[in-house]
Design a protein around this motif. Sequence first.
Motif, PDB file in Angstrom:
ATOM      1  N   GLY A   1       0.741  -1.067   0.120  1.00 51.80           N
ATOM      2  CA  GLY A   1       0.031  -0.186  -0.180  1.00 51.80           C
ATOM      3  C   GLY A   1       0.768   1.433  -0.029  1.00 51.80           C
ATOM      4  O   GLY A   1       0.146   2.288  -0.120  1.00 51.80           O
ATOM      5  N   TYR A   2       2.238   1.111   0.328  1.00 54.91           N
ATOM      6  CA  TYR A   2       3.114   2.095   0.457  1.00 54.91           C
ATOM      7  C   TYR A   2       3.678   2.491  -0.972  1.00 54.91           C
ATOM      8  O   TYR A   2       4.110   1.694  -1.732  1.00 54.91           O
ATOM      9  N   SER A   3       4.048   3.591  -1.287  1.00 60.53           N
ATOM     10  CA  SER A   3       5.039   3.945  -2.479  1.00 60.53           C
ATOM     11  C   SER A   3       6.267   3.363  -2.328  1.00 60.53           C
ATOM     12  O   SER A   3       6.923   3.655  -1.390  1.00 60.53           O
TER      13      SER A   3
ATOM     14  N   PHE B   1      -2.137   9.888  -0.047  1.00 61.76           N
ATOM     15  CA  PHE B   1      -1.887   9.110  -1.085  1.00 61.76           C
ATOM     16  C   PHE B   1      -1.544   9.852  -2.285  1.00 61.76           C
ATOM     17  O   PHE B   1      -1.980  10.981  -2.589  1.00 61.76           O
ATOM     18  N   GLU B   2      -0.883   9.195  -3.215  1.00 64.86           N
ATOM     19  CA  GLU B   2      -0.285   9.738  -4.435  1.00 64.86           C
ATOM     20  C   GLU B   2      -0.686   8.612  -5.575  1.00 64.86           C
ATOM     21  O   GLU B   2      -0.312   7.468  -5.140  1.00 64.86           O
ATOM     22  N   LYS B   3      -1.219   9.260  -6.673  1.00 65.74           N
ATOM     23  CA  LYS B   3      -1.622   8.244  -7.760  1.00 65.74           C
ATOM     24  C   LYS B   3      -0.147   7.809  -8.479  1.00 65.74           C
ATOM     25  O   LYS B   3       0.568   8.936  -8.931  1.00 65.74           O
ATOM     26  N   SER B   4       0.073   6.564  -8.729  1.00 67.24           N
ATOM     27  CA  SER B   4       1.365   6.399  -9.455  1.00 67.24           C
ATOM     28  C   SER B   4       1.050   5.285 -10.554  1.00 67.24           C
ATOM     29  O   SER B   4      -0.114   4.978 -10.674  1.00 67.24           O
TER      30      SER B   4
ATOM     31  N   VAL C   1       3.061   9.622   2.285  1.00 68.59           N
ATOM     32  CA  VAL C   1       3.383  10.083   3.829  1.00 68.59           C
ATOM     33  C   VAL C   1       2.335   9.407   4.627  1.00 68.59           C
ATOM     34  O   VAL C   1       1.149   9.407   4.321  1.00 68.59           O
ATOM     35  N   ASP C   2       2.961   9.066   5.741  1.00 67.42           N
ATOM     36  CA  ASP C   2       1.970   8.155   6.795  1.00 67.42           C
ATOM     37  C   ASP C   2       2.375   9.023   8.281  1.00 67.42           C
ATOM     38  O   ASP C   2       3.644   8.967   8.504  1.00 67.42           O
ATOM     39  N   GLY C   3       1.589   9.569   8.753  1.00 66.23           N
ATOM     40  CA  GLY C   3       1.724  10.155  10.031  1.00 66.23           C
ATOM     41  C   GLY C   3       0.734   9.390  10.975  1.00 66.23           C
ATOM     42  O   GLY C   3      -0.273   9.455  10.993  1.00 66.23           O
ATOM     43  N   THR C   4       1.515   8.461  11.982  1.00 67.13           N
ATOM     44  CA  THR C   4       0.555   7.893  12.751  1.00 67.13           C
ATOM     45  C   THR C   4       1.196   7.984  14.287  1.00 67.13           C
ATOM     46  O   THR C   4       2.247   8.095  14.601  1.00 67.13           O
TER      47      THR C   4
END
Length: 162
Positions: free
Chosen positions: A70-72, A147-150, A158-161
């Motif tokens: 799910g990550y780039s 989320f970015e479309k690739s 980017v994940d800020g958790t």
Amino acid sequence: MKTLHACLSLLLVTGFIACQPDTGSQSGSGTEQKQVKGIDTLSIEKAIREVMADQQEAWNRGDIEGFMDGYSRSDSTLFAGKNRVNYGWNTVLESYRKGYPDGKAMGQLQFTLIRVRVLSEHHAYVVGKWELTENTKPASGHFVLIFEKSPEGWKIAVDGTS
């Protein structure tokens, strides 16, 4: 690096937006989508929700690599957690492997999406809750994802958790 700067700028903007009171539904469904001119926001939201569902399923079967799909897969992917900031897909993967070495440590993950907001045809953000149960250290918190479309589809840049 240009993508990282764009993502960080979006994080600042979305962080501000995410902290604003939600004047929409109080159900927590996050389905009230502002229309973006010329963009099929419902299809984008559906695709992002599928990524999140796939991540949850992968985690719950003990598949960290599947979760990381799910990550780039980029050196500019950024994960900002409670005690660390990691840059790059491989670094984030290794951090997850270290923190969750086996299925018992991983436990069961449940995402609750509070808001999915499409910003453009290439960017969206998600605000939600996560909860880990049935593991060695049950925990919960919140996240803001950009989320970015690739070419591979919608991916977390980017994940800020917390």
